[in-house]
Design a protein around this motif. Structure first.
Motif, short mmCIF file in Angstrom:
data_model
loop_
_atom_site.label_atom_id
_atom_site.label_comp_id
_atom_site.label_asym_id
_atom_site.label_seq_id
_atom_site.Cartn_x
_atom_site.Cartn_y
_atom_site.Cartn_z
N GLN A 44 40.84 44.13 50.49
CA GLN A 44 39.51 43.52 50.57
C GLN A 44 38.60 44.26 51.54
O GLN A 44 37.37 44.13 51.49
CB GLN A 44 39.61 42.04 50.97
CG GLN A 44 39.96 41.82 52.44
CD GLN A 44 39.64 40.42 52.92
OE1 GLN A 44 40.26 39.45 52.50
NE2 GLN A 44 38.66 40.31 53.80
N TRP A 45 39.20 45.06 52.44
CA TRP A 45 38.42 45.78 53.45
C TRP A 45 38.04 47.19 53.03
O TRP A 45 37.30 47.86 53.77
CB TRP A 45 39.20 45.86 54.76
CG TRP A 45 39.49 44.55 55.41
CD1 TRP A 45 40.71 43.96 55.56
CD2 TRP A 45 38.54 43.65 56.02
NE1 TRP A 45 40.58 42.77 56.23
CE2 TRP A 45 39.27 42.55 56.51
CE3 TRP A 45 37.15 43.69 56.18
CZ2 TRP A 45 38.64 41.49 57.18
CZ3 TRP A 45 36.53 42.64 56.83
CH2 TRP A 45 37.27 41.56 57.32
N PRO A 47 35.96 48.78 50.86
CA PRO A 47 34.55 49.21 50.87
C PRO A 47 33.94 49.21 52.27
O PRO A 47 33.21 50.13 52.63
CB PRO A 47 33.87 48.19 49.95
CG PRO A 47 34.97 47.71 49.03
CD PRO A 47 36.18 47.65 49.92
N VAL A 147 31.66 37.04 45.35
CA VAL A 147 31.93 38.48 45.39
C VAL A 147 31.27 39.14 44.17
O VAL A 147 31.47 38.69 43.04
CB VAL A 147 33.45 38.76 45.35
CG1 VAL A 147 33.73 40.25 45.23
CG2 VAL A 147 34.11 38.20 46.62
N PHE A 151 33.00 44.52 42.91
CA PHE A 151 33.97 44.49 43.99
C PHE A 151 35.12 43.52 43.73
O PHE A 151 35.99 43.35 44.59
CB PHE A 151 33.29 44.10 45.31
CG PHE A 151 32.41 45.16 45.89
CD1 PHE A 151 32.73 46.50 45.76
CD2 PHE A 151 31.26 44.82 46.58
CE1 PHE A 151 31.93 47.49 46.30
CE2 PHE A 151 30.44 45.80 47.13
CZ PHE A 151 30.77 47.14 46.99
N PHE A 154 38.83 44.28 44.52
CA PHE A 154 39.28 44.33 45.90
C PHE A 154 39.64 42.95 46.44
O PHE A 154 40.08 42.84 47.59
CB PHE A 154 38.20 44.94 46.80
CG PHE A 154 37.84 46.36 46.45
CD1 PHE A 154 38.71 47.39 46.72
CD2 PHE A 154 36.63 46.64 45.83
CE1 PHE A 154 38.38 48.70 46.39
CE2 PHE A 154 36.29 47.95 45.50
CZ PHE A 154 37.17 48.98 45.77
N ALA A 155 39.44 41.91 45.65
CA ALA A 155 39.66 40.54 46.12
C ALA A 155 40.39 39.75 45.04
O ALA A 155 39.81 38.91 44.36
CB ALA A 155 38.33 39.88 46.47
N LEU A 198 32.73 41.64 51.17
CA LEU A 198 32.39 42.27 49.90
C LEU A 198 31.01 41.87 49.37
O LEU A 198 30.43 42.61 48.59
CB LEU A 198 33.46 41.92 48.85
CG LEU A 198 34.85 42.51 49.11
CD1 LEU A 198 35.85 41.99 48.10
CD2 LEU A 198 34.82 44.04 49.09
N SER A 199 30.49 40.72 49.80
CA SER A 199 29.18 40.32 49.32
C SER A 199 28.05 40.86 50.19
O SER A 199 26.90 40.96 49.75
CB SER A 199 29.07 38.79 49.26
OG SER A 199 29.07 38.22 50.56
N THR A 201 28.57 43.87 52.56
CA THR A 201 29.33 44.91 53.26
C THR A 201 28.48 45.61 54.32
O THR A 201 28.90 45.80 55.45
CB THR A 201 29.87 45.93 52.25
OG1 THR A 201 30.70 45.26 51.31
CG2 THR A 201 30.68 47.02 52.95
#
Length: 212
Positions: A44-45, A47, A147, A151, A154-155, A198-199, A201
């Motif tokens: 999730q980290w 990006p 999100v 992305f 990533f989640a 992610l929303s 960044t």
């Protein structure tokens, strides 16, 4: 010409009877320790880390029972904070880190800051109170529904009731109510659950760089 940011590498760090799998971006400056929300993992980290790595060293571990890190016997925030502190110390970075906790990992970020030297601590999307003990409730507490589509990969949460039960003590903790430095702009409120890593960044990266 601007230098290219460091590449991500994946490593394993031994703990008492287990290990922590983590990603590392070795950049200049102070280390930043990124702690993902419960039921998610270190991806999730990615990006956000790509944005930060040009100015600092980024460490993003999988919490116990998440991603590639096995489930050990001890899961209190204090025990996991100790493992993470030994990980950061073992990297020989020689500077106190900035610790960033996301959503339901807030108790871990607070425990780390209470026990070990930190340069700063920031929590994004911390739940306003006790979180219900179902996987869907834990996922909802992170703001996954906000999100952006690009992305979503990533989640991807692990909706495992047994994993939720293992972390029950974390979910029963009241909000830390720690102050978060305000840097202004439309991304100023990190208290709303909207999966900020992610929303928003860029906004979260700016807040972390403010603490460096």
């Amino acid at each position: 010409m601007h230098p290219r940011p460091p590449c991500r590498s994946t490593h394993s760090f031994p703990t008492a009877g287990s290990r922590l799998v983590y990603d590392l971006w070795t950049g200049p400056g102070r280390p930043v320790l990124l702690v993902h929300a419960l039921l998610f993992d270190r991806t999730q980290w990615w990006p956000l880390a790509a944005d930060l790595a040009a100015t600092c060293t980024v460490v993003a571990p999988d919490l116990p029972g998440h991603g590639e890190t096995p489930m050990p016997a001890g899961l209190s925030p204090s025990q996991v904070a100790g493992d993470l502190a030994r990980l950061v110390d073992g990297l020989g970075l020689r500077r106190a880190p900035v610790v960033v906790g996301h959503a339901t990992s807030a108790p871990l970020a607070v425990a780390f800051a209470d026990r070990f030297a930190v340069h700063g601590m920031l929590v994004a999307d911390e739940p306003a109170g006790v979180v219900e003990h179902g996987p869907d409730a834990v996922v909802a507490a992170s703001g996954l529904d906000l999100v952006p589509e690009q992305f979503r990969s990533f989640a991807e949460p692990r909706r495992d009731p047994n994993l939720v039960a293992a972390y029950r003590s974390w979910l029963d903790r009241p909000t830390s109510r720690r102050p978060v430095p305000h840097t202004g702009g439309p991304s100023g409120d990190l208290s709303r659950p909207r999966f900020t890593p992610l929303s928003d960044t860029e906004g979260l990266a700016a807040r972390i760089q403010y603490l460096l």
